[in-house]
Design an enzyme around this catalytic site. Structure first.
Site, mmCIF file in Angstrom:
data_model
loop_
_atom_site.group_PDB
_atom_site.id
_atom_site.type_symbol
_atom_site.label_atom_id
_atom_site.label_comp_id
_atom_site.label_asym_id
_atom_site.label_seq_id
_atom_site.Cartn_x
_atom_site.Cartn_y
_atom_site.Cartn_z
ATOM 1 N N LYS A 22 4.768 28.488 -109.262
ATOM 2 C CA LYS A 22 5.988 27.727 -109.766
ATOM 3 C C LYS A 22 7.098 28.226 -108.856
ATOM 4 O O LYS A 22 7.961 27.151 -108.559
ATOM 5 C CB LYS A 22 6.281 28.105 -111.161
ATOM 6 C CG LYS A 22 7.615 27.952 -111.646
ATOM 7 C CD LYS A 22 7.975 28.469 -113.004
ATOM 8 C CE LYS A 22 9.105 29.125 -113.681
ATOM 9 N NZ LYS A 22 10.038 29.664 -112.456
ATOM 10 N N ASN A 23 7.218 29.229 -108.687
ATOM 11 C CA ASN A 23 8.494 29.744 -107.998
ATOM 12 C C ASN A 23 8.867 29.125 -106.367
ATOM 13 O O ASN A 23 9.693 29.278 -105.953
ATOM 14 C CB ASN A 23 8.646 31.251 -107.988
ATOM 15 C CG ASN A 23 9.412 31.625 -109.600
ATOM 16 O OD1 ASN A 23 9.613 30.708 -110.165
ATOM 17 N ND2 ASN A 23 9.244 32.919 -109.788
ATOM 18 N N ARG A 92 16.433 26.632 -113.635
ATOM 19 C CA ARG A 92 17.104 27.694 -112.965
ATOM 20 C C ARG A 92 17.164 27.220 -111.271
ATOM 21 O O ARG A 92 18.137 27.123 -110.622
ATOM 22 C CB ARG A 92 16.390 28.936 -112.802
ATOM 23 C CG ARG A 92 16.992 30.000 -112.164
ATOM 24 C CD ARG A 92 18.018 30.733 -113.158
ATOM 25 N NE ARG A 92 19.005 31.486 -112.135
ATOM 26 C CZ ARG A 92 20.366 31.483 -112.608
ATOM 27 N NH1 ARG A 92 20.608 30.982 -113.583
ATOM 28 N NH2 ARG A 92 21.210 32.176 -111.933
ATOM 29 N N CYS A 116 15.804 30.276 -117.827
ATOM 30 C CA CYS A 116 15.823 31.442 -119.158
ATOM 31 C C CYS A 116 16.905 32.223 -119.408
ATOM 32 O O CYS A 116 17.444 32.901 -118.223
ATOM 33 C CB CYS A 116 14.246 32.382 -118.836
ATOM 34 S SG CYS A 116 12.856 31.551 -118.909
ATOM 35 N N ARG A 121 22.837 36.334 -114.705
ATOM 36 C CA ARG A 121 22.273 35.562 -113.745
ATOM 37 C C ARG A 121 23.145 34.717 -112.932
ATOM 38 O O ARG A 121 23.298 33.636 -112.799
ATOM 39 C CB ARG A 121 21.331 34.841 -114.442
ATOM 40 C CG ARG A 121 19.858 35.303 -115.020
ATOM 41 C CD ARG A 121 18.821 34.385 -115.214
ATOM 42 N NE ARG A 121 17.938 34.104 -114.233
ATOM 43 C CZ ARG A 121 16.785 33.376 -114.218
ATOM 44 N NH1 ARG A 121 16.469 32.757 -115.330
ATOM 45 N NH2 ARG A 121 15.877 33.440 -113.071
ATOM 46 N N PRO A 122 24.249 35.594 -112.407
ATOM 47 C CA PRO A 122 25.319 35.081 -111.544
ATOM 48 C C PRO A 122 24.764 34.274 -110.419
ATOM 49 O O PRO A 122 23.678 34.830 -110.006
ATOM 50 C CB PRO A 122 26.206 36.215 -111.265
ATOM 51 C CG PRO A 122 25.605 37.345 -111.562
ATOM 52 C CD PRO A 122 24.252 37.259 -112.437
ATOM 53 N N ILE A 123 25.401 33.465 -109.495
ATOM 54 C CA ILE A 123 24.852 33.050 -108.326
ATOM 55 C C ILE A 123 25.987 33.278 -107.279
ATOM 56 O O ILE A 123 25.937 32.668 -106.202
ATOM 57 C CB ILE A 123 24.942 31.338 -108.478
ATOM 58 C CG1 ILE A 123 26.081 30.577 -108.950
ATOM 59 C CG2 ILE A 123 23.357 31.079 -109.286
ATOM 60 C CD1 ILE A 123 25.683 29.266 -108.673
ATOM 61 N N ASP A 124 26.738 34.509 -107.603
ATOM 62 C CA ASP A 124 27.775 34.806 -106.518
ATOM 63 C C ASP A 124 27.085 35.288 -104.982
ATOM 64 O O ASP A 124 27.799 34.731 -104.104
ATOM 65 C CB ASP A 124 28.503 36.102 -106.948
ATOM 66 C CG ASP A 124 27.573 37.218 -107.392
ATOM 67 O OD1 ASP A 124 26.732 37.127 -107.978
ATOM 68 O OD2 ASP A 124 27.680 38.234 -106.874
ATOM 69 N N ASP A 304 8.793 39.494 -113.678
ATOM 70 C CA ASP A 304 8.132 38.452 -114.482
ATOM 71 C C ASP A 304 6.637 38.897 -115.109
ATOM 72 O O ASP A 304 6.346 38.193 -115.917
ATOM 73 C CB ASP A 304 7.672 37.254 -113.556
ATOM 74 C CG ASP A 304 9.026 36.544 -113.078
ATOM 75 O OD1 ASP A 304 10.124 36.742 -113.643
ATOM 76 O OD2 ASP A 304 8.738 35.544 -111.958
ATOM 77 N N ARG A 396 7.230 25.265 -119.430
ATOM 78 C CA ARG A 396 8.102 25.017 -118.108
ATOM 79 C C ARG A 396 7.352 26.012 -116.826
ATOM 80 O O ARG A 396 7.526 25.669 -115.832
ATOM 81 C CB ARG A 396 9.377 25.877 -118.259
ATOM 82 C CG ARG A 396 10.381 25.073 -119.077
ATOM 83 C CD ARG A 396 11.750 25.423 -118.756
ATOM 84 N NE ARG A 396 12.104 26.854 -118.806
ATOM 85 C CZ ARG A 396 12.186 27.757 -117.716
ATOM 86 N NH1 ARG A 396 11.990 27.208 -116.702
ATOM 87 N NH2 ARG A 396 12.278 28.875 -117.755
HETATM 88 C C1 UD1 Z 1 13.602 34.493 -109.052
HETATM 89 C C2 UD1 Z 1 12.654 34.018 -110.075
HETATM 90 C C3 UD1 Z 1 12.319 34.673 -111.207
HETATM 91 C C4 UD1 Z 1 12.213 36.236 -111.258
HETATM 92 C C5 UD1 Z 1 13.206 36.581 -110.138
HETATM 93 C C6 UD1 Z 1 13.045 38.154 -109.649
HETATM 94 C C7 UD1 Z 1 12.644 31.495 -109.292
HETATM 95 C C8 UD1 Z 1 12.928 30.170 -109.589
HETATM 96 N N1 UD1 Z 1 12.871 32.525 -110.341
HETATM 97 O O1 UD1 Z 1 14.849 34.281 -110.059
HETATM 98 O O2 UD1 Z 1 10.875 34.220 -112.001
HETATM 99 O O3 UD1 Z 1 12.203 36.932 -112.236
HETATM 100 O O4 UD1 Z 1 13.424 35.899 -108.972
HETATM 101 O O5 UD1 Z 1 11.947 38.282 -109.364
HETATM 102 O O6 UD1 Z 1 12.407 31.739 -108.229
HETATM 103 N N2 UD1 Z 1 21.948 38.172 -108.760
HETATM 104 C C9 UD1 Z 1 23.283 38.256 -108.583
HETATM 105 N N3 UD1 Z 1 23.818 37.539 -107.917
HETATM 106 C C10 UD1 Z 1 23.323 36.480 -107.346
HETATM 107 C C11 UD1 Z 1 21.631 36.358 -107.431
HETATM 108 C C12 UD1 Z 1 21.274 37.190 -108.199
HETATM 109 O O7 UD1 Z 1 23.490 39.190 -109.171
HETATM 110 O O8 UD1 Z 1 23.968 35.645 -106.794
HETATM 111 C C13 UD1 Z 1 20.944 39.373 -109.527
HETATM 112 C C14 UD1 Z 1 20.533 38.592 -110.985
HETATM 113 O O9 UD1 Z 1 21.426 38.516 -111.821
HETATM 114 C C15 UD1 Z 1 19.233 39.719 -111.048
HETATM 115 C C16 UD1 Z 1 18.822 40.112 -109.811
HETATM 116 O O10 UD1 Z 1 20.146 39.951 -108.783
HETATM 117 O O11 UD1 Z 1 19.763 40.864 -111.676
HETATM 118 C C17 UD1 Z 1 17.604 39.407 -108.981
HETATM 119 O O12 UD1 Z 1 17.833 37.917 -109.183
HETATM 120 P P1 UD1 Z 1 17.197 36.888 -108.061
HETATM 121 O O13 UD1 Z 1 16.172 37.552 -107.272
HETATM 122 O O14 UD1 Z 1 18.201 36.047 -107.494
HETATM 123 O O15 UD1 Z 1 16.385 36.056 -109.305
HETATM 124 P P2 UD1 Z 1 16.252 34.474 -109.400
HETATM 125 O O16 UD1 Z 1 16.302 33.865 -108.034
HETATM 126 O O17 UD1 Z 1 17.184 34.171 -110.394
#
Ligand code: UD1
Length: 417
Positions: A22-23, A92, A116, A121-124, A304, A396
């Site tokens: 999936k990812n 996501r 989820c 889950r910020p995107i900063d 996960d 999903r």
């Molecule tokens: C991806 C996976 C999800 C998995 C996760 C960690 C996808 C679609 N989803 O999620 O299944 O659980 O990796 O292996 O591939 N963070 C920030 N700022 C950011 C981005 C992330 O603070 O801009 C933090 C997140 O809040 C979290 C950590 O970094 O605490 C890891 O997040 P990230 O590796 O980005 O996970 P996702 O890509 O959302």
């Protein structure tokens, strides 16, 4: 509303074939629009997340053709339309259109992604990466406009090895001018799969799978043929289920090396595993010992799989601890596991599990995808019937879960209520 009804207590034997990851798939589909011509991706899982991404592609004027596990994506007539919230909030991974459209057009307008609710889950880190490449980010409520006159490669250091940020920055940087370096990049196998895809399209990426990824920008990318790697999280979930109620259950079409952290924890508790080149055969063991896990980015124990693994720990003799370090809100399965008879307490980000406990079927809620997987595993070993609601979350991420489990002997039904 869809529900799952599971009657526990049957031994599972036979073969479960693991689907495409999936990812990976959810990043490869948006990445395909970077090409100027048609791409074919095979081993795409048939799950709602990939359906929702195809809807976004169609909204952008991209022609898609799906035939069982393959998808043909033709972006020849793509338009850089704004991606409305009704699309972005469904998953996501809609955020990968940010990197892909920014890379292709130097402009993207879209809304905050869904997915989820397992933490803030910020995107900063994604946005900081785009800014470092020369883009300006304008945020109005949930709407993001990211725009650049030109994207210029540069060194980028990630404060956290984020999967999403690493992939999104790669997508934006492949067509930037010059060289981008991503330091403290995430090392997940899905990142290697996406980098290989982009290289097949004509990109120049090296170092994917290590903490330093180098990207030399190119002007054009072309369509190609690509295969999605097997889903290590789906595989891990069924391996955990096999350790709970398997009888020579074969989990097939996997890359066992991607599951090293899970395998070593299973060996620690005394699980009975036979590891082949692309499969694992697992049976329920006796008198499992306890273990502690701490989630970490790959190659650490995957967040996960933490929730399904807690279900297994309820069947181990003594006290186990699970520390969640990635997401703040990833123990939502625990209250339901407790209702089913397990003894679990949570303090800060650590769950303490005392076992073994006989589980009983109950009415429970899949609050998120992997919490749902944890409850499915619990229901399969519980006495009596469990009814799981909110199964949309599970669908999903797990292709044909009902069919796959039924085929190996589970009593599981999906019903509309
Ligand atoms: C991806 C996976 C999800 C998995 C996760 C960690 C996808 C679609 N989803 O999620 O299944 O659980 O990796 O292996 O591939 N963070 C920030 N700022 C950011 C981005 C992330 O603070 O801009 C933090 C997140 O809040 C979290 C950590 O970094 O605490 C890891 O997040 P990230 O590796 O980005 O996970 P996702 O890509 O959302």
């Amino acid at each position: 509303m869809k529900i799952l009804e599971i009657t526990g207590g049957t031994k599972l034997s036979g073969t479960i074939r693991i689907s495409g990851a999936k990812n990976s798939a959810v990043a490869l589909i948006p990445a395909a629009i970077l090409a100027d011509s048609k791409t074919t991706i095979c081993n795409i899982p048939e799950i709602t997340d990939t359906d929702n991404l195809c809807e976004i592609l169609n909204h952008l004027g991209v022609v898609t053709k799906r035939a069982s596990e393959s998808i043909i994506i033709d972006p020849s007539n793509i338009k850089n339309n704004e991606i409305d919230e009704e699309y972005s909030k469904k998953l996501r991974a809609s955020y990968y259109f940010m990197g892909a459209l920014l890379g292709k057009y130097k402009k993207v307008v879209m809304y905050f992604p869904g997915g989820c609710s397992i933490g803030a889950r910020p995107i900063d880190l994604h946005l900081k990466g785009f800014e470092a490449l020369g883009a300006k980010v304008h945020i109005e409520g949930n709407k993001y406009t990211v725009e650049a006159e030109k994207l210029v490669g540069c060194p980028i250091y990630l404060d956290f090895a984020s999967v999403g940020a690493t992939i999104n920055i790669m997508l934006a940087a492949v067509k930037a001018e010059g060289k981008t370096t991503i330091d403290n990049a995430a090392k997940e196998p899905e990142i290697v799969n996406v980098a290989t895809f982009l290289n097949n399209m004509g990109a120049h990426i090296t170092g994917a799978g290590t903490s330093t990824i180098k990207i030399e920008g190119v002007k054009h990318l072309h369509g190609c043929f690509h295969e999605v790697i097997p889903d290590r999280i789906e595989a891990g979930t069924y391996i955990i289920i096999g350790s709970l109620c398997g009888d020579n259950l074969k989990i097939d079409n996997i890359i066992p090396e991607h599951l090293d952290s899970l395998i070593s924890k299973l060996q620690e508790i005394g699980a009975k595993l036979e590891i082949g080149p692309d499969y694992i055969i697992i049976s329920k063991g006796e008198n499992y010992k306890t273990t502690n896990i701490k989630t970490a980015p790959y190659p650490g124990f995957p967040t996960d799989l933490q929730q399904p693994f807690i279900t297994l720990l309820t069947q181990c003799s003594g006290e186990s601890k699970v520390e969640e370090t990635i997401f703040e809100n990833r123990f939502m399965n625990v209250p339901y596991l407790c209702q089913m008879g397990s003894d679990i307490s949570i303090r800060n980000q650590t769950a303490t599990i005392i076992g073994p406990n006989k589980l009983k079927g109950k009415e429970v809620v899949a609050t998120d995808l992997r919490a749902g997987a944890s409850l499915v595993a619990a229901a399969l070993v519980a006495d009596g019937k469990t009814m799981i609601t909110n199964v949309e979350h599970i669908l999903r991420g797990y292709e044909n879960i009902v069919e796959k489990l039924t085929q190996v002997g589970a009593k599981i039904k999906s019903r509309e209520i």
